[in-house]
Design an enzyme around this catalytic site. Structure first.
Site, PDB file in Angstrom:
ATOM      1  N   LYS A  78      -8.467  -2.205  -1.224  1.00  0.00           N
ATOM      2  CA  LYS A  78      -7.023  -2.060  -1.149  1.00  0.00           C
ATOM      3  C   LYS A  78      -6.386  -3.339  -0.618  1.00  0.00           C
ATOM      4  O   LYS A  78      -5.222  -3.357  -0.306  1.00  0.00           O
ATOM      5  CB  LYS A  78      -6.677  -0.885  -0.209  1.00  0.00           C
ATOM      6  CG  LYS A  78      -7.338   0.387  -0.612  1.00  0.00           C
ATOM      7  CD  LYS A  78      -6.520   1.277  -1.485  1.00  0.00           C
ATOM      8  CE  LYS A  78      -6.057   0.717  -2.767  1.00  0.00           C
ATOM      9  NZ  LYS A  78      -6.986   0.827  -3.879  1.00  0.00           N
ATOM     10  N   GLY A  79      -7.173  -4.375  -0.515  1.00  0.00           N
ATOM     11  CA  GLY A  79      -6.629  -5.612   0.031  1.00  0.00           C
ATOM     12  C   GLY A  79      -6.534  -6.721  -0.974  1.00  0.00           C
ATOM     13  O   GLY A  79      -5.929  -7.744  -0.711  1.00  0.00           O
ATOM     14  N   LYS A 284      -4.145  -0.098 -10.267  1.00  0.00           N
ATOM     15  CA  LYS A 284      -3.598  -1.156  -9.414  1.00  0.00           C
ATOM     16  C   LYS A 284      -2.083  -1.238  -9.615  1.00  0.00           C
ATOM     17  O   LYS A 284      -1.578  -1.118 -10.720  1.00  0.00           O
ATOM     18  CB  LYS A 284      -4.238  -2.499  -9.759  1.00  0.00           C
ATOM     19  CG  LYS A 284      -5.761  -2.468  -9.787  1.00  0.00           C
ATOM     20  CD  LYS A 284      -6.347  -2.035  -8.460  1.00  0.00           C
ATOM     21  CE  LYS A 284      -7.869  -2.024  -8.522  1.00  0.00           C
ATOM     22  NZ  LYS A 284      -8.472  -1.583  -7.262  1.00  0.00           N
ATOM     23  N   GLY A 285      -1.370  -1.441  -8.512  1.00  0.00           N
ATOM     24  CA  GLY A 285       0.075  -1.539  -8.613  1.00  0.00           C
ATOM     25  C   GLY A 285       0.765  -0.190  -8.576  1.00  0.00           C
ATOM     26  O   GLY A 285       1.938  -0.071  -8.901  1.00  0.00           O
ATOM     27  N   THR A 287       2.766   2.952  -7.280  1.00  0.00           N
ATOM     28  CA  THR A 287       3.835   3.095  -6.288  1.00  0.00           C
ATOM     29  C   THR A 287       3.332   3.910  -5.098  1.00  0.00           C
ATOM     30  O   THR A 287       2.755   4.982  -5.263  1.00  0.00           O
ATOM     31  CB  THR A 287       5.053   3.809  -6.911  1.00  0.00           C
ATOM     32  OG1 THR A 287       5.513   3.041  -8.023  1.00  0.00           O
ATOM     33  CG2 THR A 287       6.165   3.941  -5.897  1.00  0.00           C
TER      34      THR A 287
END
EC number: 2.8.2.-
Length: 321
Positions: A78-79, A284-285, A287
């Site tokens: 998540k980084g 990924k991305g 919301t």
């Protein structure tokens, strides 16, 4: 550092150098963590950043990238470890393993030859990269990588731990919509401000704690930290530093990126080998879920001393306060 490698996982990347037949102990992928290793044109080992990565040189040194994140059952960076892996593999001197081998955490008993067998074929001038974010928060990983190659270099991808935890929860929620609320998982007693550090999404962001295990085996001079935030706002700048750290020419520059407004992060422009631009997957991305601002503020207060300790240890202010 979401382990990098991280999950939830924390990130880091790593690139260790591959060993040769005469130097079997020098085999090693990057961040979060990804390992990179230079090797002869045969299948060889690569350490894990997310990642550890391994790179072979005349001295048999290794570079490992770790991501600051980890998950118990699945390493879900998540980084930014996946982004670093996808960006660095554009470099002609880099070959990358697409899957996360989890050698130094879950599959260590399979042996180094099993690990080597997973690696892509490389030329002697190339680096092999591997990413397994959960290495960063795995207690045994530093010793195991050190035993493979004490010259391994580590690349760790870290991100604001509060944002990382929310991102982690958002991803889990998309797969398990019946899980408790973010607030319910984050606190043992919210009215008293007691944060539940047994929840991985929270614990992974305590980067200063996890880093101590690595510093028992590797000096800071062998560790490079990638800012997950700057990876979004200035991908070329962050990747330039990664290339410098790995000792390879700055090939990946501004011309390789464009900002995808829909996803909210940079994507790779089309390359000579591909007629289409390349973005990370649909997961990924995503919301983020809406979190009570007071909960966020309580978590900021909780992480503040850990963040300050982390800044002081690495000599870099990530400005998460």
């Amino acid at each position: 550092g979401k382990e990098l490698r991280s999950t939830a996982s924390a990130r880091p990347l790593s690139c260790p150098r591959r060993p040769t037949a005469r130097s079997p102990t020098h085999r090693a992928r990057v961040p979060a963590a990804v390992p990179c290793a230079r090797a002869a044109p045969s299948r060889g080992a690569a350490p894990s950043l997310c990642l550890p990565a391994r790179r072979r040189t005349s001295s048999g040194a290794a570079v490992t990238l770790l991501a600051g994140q980890k998950r118990l059952h699945q390493a879900r960076p998540k980084g930014g470890t996946r982004a670093v892996l996808e960006f660095i593999r554009v470099h002609p001197d880099v070959r990358a393993l697409g899957t996360e081998p989890h050698f130094f955490d879950r599959n260590y008993d399979r042996g180094l030859e099993w690990y080597r067998s997973l690696m892509p074929r490389t030329l002697d001038s190339q680096i092999t990269v591997e990413k397994t974010p959960s290495y960063f928060v795995t207690k045994e990983a530093p010793r195991r990588i050190f035993n493979m190659s004490r010259d391994t270099k580590l690349i760790v991808v870290v991100r604001n731990p509060v944002t990382r935890a929310i991102s982690d929860y958002t991803q889990t929620l998309s797969k398990k919509p019946d899980i408790p609320t973010f607030e319910g998982l984050s606190f043992r007693n919210r009215s008293l401000g007691l944060v539940d550090t047994s929840w991985n999404a929270i614990r992974i962001g305590m980067y200063a704690v996890h880093l101590q295990s690595w510093l028992q085996y590797f000096p800071l001079s062998q560790i490079h930290f990638v800012s997950g935030e700057k990876l979004i706002t200035d991908p070329a700048g962050e990747m330039g530093k990664v290339q410098d750290f790995l000792g390879i020419k700055r090939v990946i520059t501004d011309k390789h990126f464009y900002f995808n407004k829909t996803k909210g992060f940079p994507c790779l422009k089309k390359t000579e080998s591909s007629s289409l631009p390349r973005c990370l997957g649909k997961s990924k991305g995503r919301t983020h879920v809406q979190i009570d601002p007071e909960v966020i503020e309580q978590l900021r207060d909780f992480y503040r001393p850990y963040n300050i300790k982390f800044y002081e240890t690495v000599g870099q202010d990530f400005r998460w306060e």
